[in-house]
Design a protein around this motif. Structure first.
Motif, PDB file in Angstrom:
ATOM      1  N   ILE A 188      18.565  36.102  43.839  1.00  0.00           N
ATOM      2  CA  ILE A 188      18.390  36.098  43.048  1.00  0.00           C
ATOM      3  C   ILE A 188      16.999  34.908  43.333  1.00  0.00           C
ATOM      4  CG2 ILE A 188      18.512  34.539  40.738  1.00  0.00           C
ATOM      5  CD1 ILE A 188      21.277  35.349  40.541  1.00  0.00           C
ATOM      6  N   VAL A 189      15.481  35.684  42.896  1.00  0.00           N
ATOM      7  CA  VAL A 189      14.721  34.932  43.248  1.00  0.00           C
ATOM      8  C   VAL A 189      14.098  34.338  42.222  1.00  0.00           C
ATOM      9  CG1 VAL A 189      12.840  35.164  44.968  1.00  0.00           C
ATOM     10  CG2 VAL A 189      14.562  36.231  45.878  1.00  0.00           C
ATOM     11  N   ARG A 190      13.947  33.048  42.647  1.00  0.00           N
ATOM     12  CA  ARG A 190      13.050  32.726  41.350  1.00  0.00           C
ATOM     13  C   ARG A 190      12.081  32.391  41.215  1.00  0.00           C
ATOM     14  NH1 ARG A 190      17.664  30.113  42.606  1.00  0.00           N
ATOM     15  NH2 ARG A 190      19.378  30.040  42.135  1.00  0.00           N
ATOM     16  N   GLN A 191      11.403  32.546  40.355  1.00  0.00           N
ATOM     17  CA  GLN A 191       9.581  32.880  41.004  1.00  0.00           C
ATOM     18  C   GLN A 191       9.225  32.488  39.636  1.00  0.00           C
ATOM     19  OE1 GLN A 191       8.736  36.710  41.253  1.00  0.00           O
ATOM     20  NE2 GLN A 191       8.818  36.562  43.301  1.00  0.00           N
ATOM     21  N   GLY A 192       8.690  31.430  38.778  1.00  0.00           N
ATOM     22  CA  GLY A 192       7.743  30.314  38.276  1.00  0.00           C
ATOM     23  C   GLY A 192       8.448  30.838  37.082  1.00  0.00           C
ATOM     24  N   GLU A 193       8.517  31.146  35.727  1.00  0.00           N
ATOM     25  CA  GLU A 193      10.241  30.819  35.006  1.00  0.00           C
ATOM     26  C   GLU A 193      10.422  31.578  34.743  1.00  0.00           C
ATOM     27  OE1 GLU A 193       8.363  29.838  30.996  1.00  0.00           O
ATOM     28  OE2 GLU A 193       7.524  28.229  31.481  1.00  0.00           O
ATOM     29  N   GLY A 194       9.905  32.765  35.725  1.00  0.00           N
ATOM     30  CA  GLY A 194      12.112  34.060  35.789  1.00  0.00           C
ATOM     31  C   GLY A 194      12.328  34.037  37.521  1.00  0.00           C
ATOM     32  N   SER A 195      12.837  35.385  37.216  1.00  0.00           N
ATOM     33  CA  SER A 195      13.829  35.377  37.849  1.00  0.00           C
ATOM     34  C   SER A 195      13.943  36.924  38.133  1.00  0.00           C
ATOM     35  CB  SER A 195      15.099  35.042  38.593  1.00  0.00           C
ATOM     36  OG  SER A 195      15.330  33.553  37.976  1.00  0.00           O
ATOM     37  N   ASP A 196      14.286  37.297  38.830  1.00  0.00           N
ATOM     38  CA  ASP A 196      14.085  38.613  39.361  1.00  0.00           C
ATOM     39  C   ASP A 196      15.183  39.010  40.838  1.00  0.00           C
ATOM     40  OD1 ASP A 196      13.491  41.205  40.641  1.00  0.00           O
ATOM     41  OD2 ASP A 196      12.122  40.777  41.887  1.00  0.00           O
ATOM     42  N   LEU A 197      16.657  39.864  40.377  1.00  0.00           N
ATOM     43  CA  LEU A 197      17.379  40.553  40.808  1.00  0.00           C
ATOM     44  C   LEU A 197      17.958  41.722  41.652  1.00  0.00           C
ATOM     45  CD1 LEU A 197      20.570  40.248  42.003  1.00  0.00           C
ATOM     46  CD2 LEU A 197      20.639  42.081  39.622  1.00  0.00           C
ATOM     47  N   ARG A 198      17.208  40.986  43.457  1.00  0.00           N
ATOM     48  CA  ARG A 198      17.046  42.574  44.567  1.00  0.00           C
ATOM     49  C   ARG A 198      18.502  42.485  45.230  1.00  0.00           C
ATOM     50  NH1 ARG A 198      12.521  39.833  46.988  1.00  0.00           N
ATOM     51  NH2 ARG A 198      10.932  39.619  44.666  1.00  0.00           N
ATOM     52  N   VAL A 199      19.001  43.407  45.466  1.00  0.00           N
ATOM     53  CA  VAL A 199      20.202  44.502  45.549  1.00  0.00           C
ATOM     54  C   VAL A 199      20.496  44.888  47.150  1.00  0.00           C
ATOM     55  CG1 VAL A 199      22.685  44.991  45.416  1.00  0.00           C
ATOM     56  CG2 VAL A 199      21.225  43.740  43.389  1.00  0.00           C
ATOM     57  N   TRP A 200      20.666  44.604  47.886  1.00  0.00           N
ATOM     58  CA  TRP A 200      20.947  45.235  49.559  1.00  0.00           C
ATOM     59  C   TRP A 200      22.682  45.141  50.299  1.00  0.00           C
ATOM     60  CZ3 TRP A 200      19.961  42.719  54.287  1.00  0.00           C
ATOM     61  CH2 TRP A 200      19.528  41.564  53.814  1.00  0.00           C
ATOM     62  N   SER A 201      22.340  46.447  51.164  1.00  0.00           N
ATOM     63  CA  SER A 201      23.423  46.477  51.582  1.00  0.00           C
ATOM     64  C   SER A 201      23.859  46.978  52.524  1.00  0.00           C
ATOM     65  CB  SER A 201      24.412  47.415  50.855  1.00  0.00           C
ATOM     66  OG  SER A 201      25.092  47.381  49.933  1.00  0.00           O
ATOM     67  N   GLN A 202      25.022  46.200  53.616  1.00  0.00           N
ATOM     68  CA  GLN A 202      24.543  46.843  54.950  1.00  0.00           C
ATOM     69  C   GLN A 202      26.045  46.819  55.634  1.00  0.00           C
ATOM     70  OE1 GLN A 202      23.500  43.401  57.661  1.00  0.00           O
ATOM     71  NE2 GLN A 202      22.148  45.020  59.035  1.00  0.00           N
ATOM     72  N   GLU A 203      26.028  48.058  55.922  1.00  0.00           N
ATOM     73  CA  GLU A 203      27.748  48.246  56.646  1.00  0.00           C
ATOM     74  C   GLU A 203      27.602  47.963  58.348  1.00  0.00           C
ATOM     75  OE1 GLU A 203      30.807  52.342  56.801  1.00  0.00           O
ATOM     76  OE2 GLU A 203      28.972  51.696  54.625  1.00  0.00           O
ATOM     77  N   LEU A 204      29.269  47.038  59.046  1.00  0.00           N
ATOM     78  CA  LEU A 204      29.081  46.591  59.834  1.00  0.00           C
ATOM     79  C   LEU A 204      30.474  47.203  60.345  1.00  0.00           C
ATOM     80  CD1 LEU A 204      27.743  43.100  59.574  1.00  0.00           C
ATOM     81  CD2 LEU A 204      26.829  44.829  60.280  1.00  0.00           C
ATOM     82  N   HIS A 205      30.296  47.704  61.791  1.00  0.00           N
ATOM     83  CA  HIS A 205      31.506  47.942  62.385  1.00  0.00           C
ATOM     84  C   HIS A 205      32.215  46.337  63.294  1.00  0.00           C
ATOM     85  CE1 HIS A 205      34.569  50.414  64.696  1.00  0.00           C
ATOM     86  NE2 HIS A 205      34.257  49.090  65.827  1.00  0.00           N
ATOM     87  N   ILE A 206      33.123  45.806  62.487  1.00  0.00           N
ATOM     88  CA  ILE A 206      34.003  44.894  63.031  1.00  0.00           C
ATOM     89  C   ILE A 206      34.800  45.017  64.282  1.00  0.00           C
ATOM     90  CG2 ILE A 206      34.570  42.488  62.210  1.00  0.00           C
ATOM     91  CD1 ILE A 206      32.368  43.236  61.035  1.00  0.00           C
ATOM     92  N   VAL A 207      33.794  43.867  65.488  1.00  0.00           N
ATOM     93  CA  VAL A 207      35.132  43.838  66.791  1.00  0.00           C
ATOM     94  C   VAL A 207      35.333  42.791  66.678  1.00  0.00           C
ATOM     95  CG1 VAL A 207      34.791  43.977  68.900  1.00  0.00           C
ATOM     96  CG2 VAL A 207      33.523  45.792  67.245  1.00  0.00           C
ATOM     97  N   LEU A 208      36.511  42.097  67.010  1.00  0.00           N
ATOM     98  CA  LEU A 208      36.857  40.916  66.771  1.00  0.00           C
ATOM     99  C   LEU A 208      37.036  40.204  68.433  1.00  0.00           C
ATOM    100  CD1 LEU A 208      38.976  40.678  63.769  1.00  0.00           C
ATOM    101  CD2 LEU A 208      36.477  39.620  63.736  1.00  0.00           C
ATOM    102  N   ARG A 209      37.942  39.236  68.155  1.00  0.00           N
ATOM    103  CA  ARG A 209      37.795  38.673  69.781  1.00  0.00           C
ATOM    104  C   ARG A 209      38.700  39.342  70.660  1.00  0.00           C
ATOM    105  NH1 ARG A 209      40.087  37.186  74.384  1.00  0.00           N
ATOM    106  NH2 ARG A 209      40.013  34.862  75.345  1.00  0.00           N
ATOM    107  N   ASP A 210      39.229  39.956  70.811  1.00  0.00           N
ATOM    108  CA  ASP A 210      40.157  40.927  71.288  1.00  0.00           C
ATOM    109  C   ASP A 210      39.452  42.132  72.018  1.00  0.00           C
ATOM    110  OD1 ASP A 210      42.367  38.778  71.506  1.00  0.00           O
ATOM    111  OD2 ASP A 210      43.679  39.865  70.498  1.00  0.00           O
ATOM    112  N   ASP A 211      39.054  42.592  71.192  1.00  0.00           N
ATOM    113  CA  ASP A 211      37.992  44.460  70.984  1.00  0.00           C
ATOM    114  C   ASP A 211      36.560  43.910  71.580  1.00  0.00           C
ATOM    115  OD1 ASP A 211      40.747  46.072  70.681  1.00  0.00           O
ATOM    116  OD2 ASP A 211      39.500  46.116  68.025  1.00  0.00           O
ATOM    117  N   GLN A 212      36.352  42.388  71.566  1.00  0.00           N
ATOM    118  CA  GLN A 212      35.193  42.264  72.154  1.00  0.00           C
ATOM    119  C   GLN A 212      35.644  42.264  73.393  1.00  0.00           C
ATOM    120  OE1 GLN A 212      32.398  39.048  71.028  1.00  0.00           O
ATOM    121  NE2 GLN A 212      31.877  39.878  68.622  1.00  0.00           N
ATOM    122  N   GLU A 213      36.188  41.245  74.196  1.00  0.00           N
ATOM    123  CA  GLU A 213      36.687  41.104  75.172  1.00  0.00           C
ATOM    124  C   GLU A 213      36.897  42.333  75.830  1.00  0.00           C
ATOM    125  OE1 GLU A 213      39.359  37.866  77.916  1.00  0.00           O
ATOM    126  OE2 GLU A 213      40.498  38.684  75.727  1.00  0.00           O
TER     127      GLU A 213
END
Length: 249
Positions: A188-213
């Protein structure tokens, strides 16, 4: 040609941070201790994005190079660095292909801010880690950081308020998948007296501690140190909110 996932959002990316060139003293001290302050010490940020961490390493007096796959992020980095009269070489490179582009080897390679999780599966992460290892000098180090930890994966918070300032509110709405997560980012970006909603997505393949090692060892690294914060505190699966890996070639 690989699709530029950051096309159209690169100029907004830095809104995640309260100030572009401010880093917490703990982070500055962490990398200062890890790397030292020699102009002979060479660092490749292979997922440099808009250049925030390049400025940090430059401020430490290091010999810094940046690369990223996203041309739009590199263009934003050029603007950010140029606006501060900082000259750092920037290259458009897939971090799975580093040895094909650099003849010199580096004392350190860094892949920060969960960037390694942009790979779609373990096989591609392993290819990236092998590439990063080959870009290192003998005895060099690879640093990986991510905010998705074993603790978060266990608790699976659905909503995270990332930033809330006079200029912007940024919230994450997270869909947890079998081996990853889809981060839906609401700005939610505020510009002057108004606001603008911007939406985007990112998909991640999560590798935690043991799998990282496991993957780092499979990629050929000798030893791996894990930290749970930027004060070199040990990583704890139950409590840590940062996952920092330092792998030694």
């Amino acid at each position: 040609m690989v699709e530029d996932k950051y096309q159209g959002i690169a100029s907004q990316y830095d809104r995640f941070f309260r100030s572009f060139d401010y880093r917490h003293p703990d982070i500055v001290e962490f990398f200062g201790t890890l790397f030292g302050d020699s102009t002979e010490y060479s660092v490749l940020d292979c997922s440099c994005g808009t250049g925030r961490d390049l400025l940090l390493f430059h401020s430490l007096g290091l010999n810094v190079v940046g690369s990223d796959l996203s041309e739009s992020m590199l263009n934003q980095a050029r603007q950010n660095l140029g606006g501060r009269n900082v000259d750092i070489p920037l290259h458009r490179i897939d971090y799975r292909e580093l040895p094909q582009h650099f003849t010199d080897r580096f004392d350190a390679v860094v892949c920060l801010s969960t960037s390694i999780a942009e790979m779609p599966n373990d096989r591609e992460i392993l290819a990236a880690l092998r590439s990063m290892r080959q870009a290192l000098k003998h005895g060099g180090i690879l640093v990986l950081t991510q905010s998705t930890t074993d603790r978060q994966w266990r608790e699976k918070p659905r909503f995270i308020l990332a930033v809330d300032s006079a200029e912007i509110t940024r919230a994450f709405v997270i869909d947890y998948l079998e081996k990853g997560a889809r981060y839906n980012i609401l700005d939610i970006v505020r510009q002057g007296e108004g606001s603008d909603l911007r939406v985007w997505s990112q998909e991640l393949h999560i590798v935690l501690r043991d799998d990282q090692e496991r993957l780092l060892k499979e990629a050929g690294f000798r030893t791996v140190d894990f930290y749970g914060d930027y004060r070199f505190g040990p990583y704890d699966k139950e409590t840590s909110s940062q996952l920092i890996a330092v792998a030694h070639k």
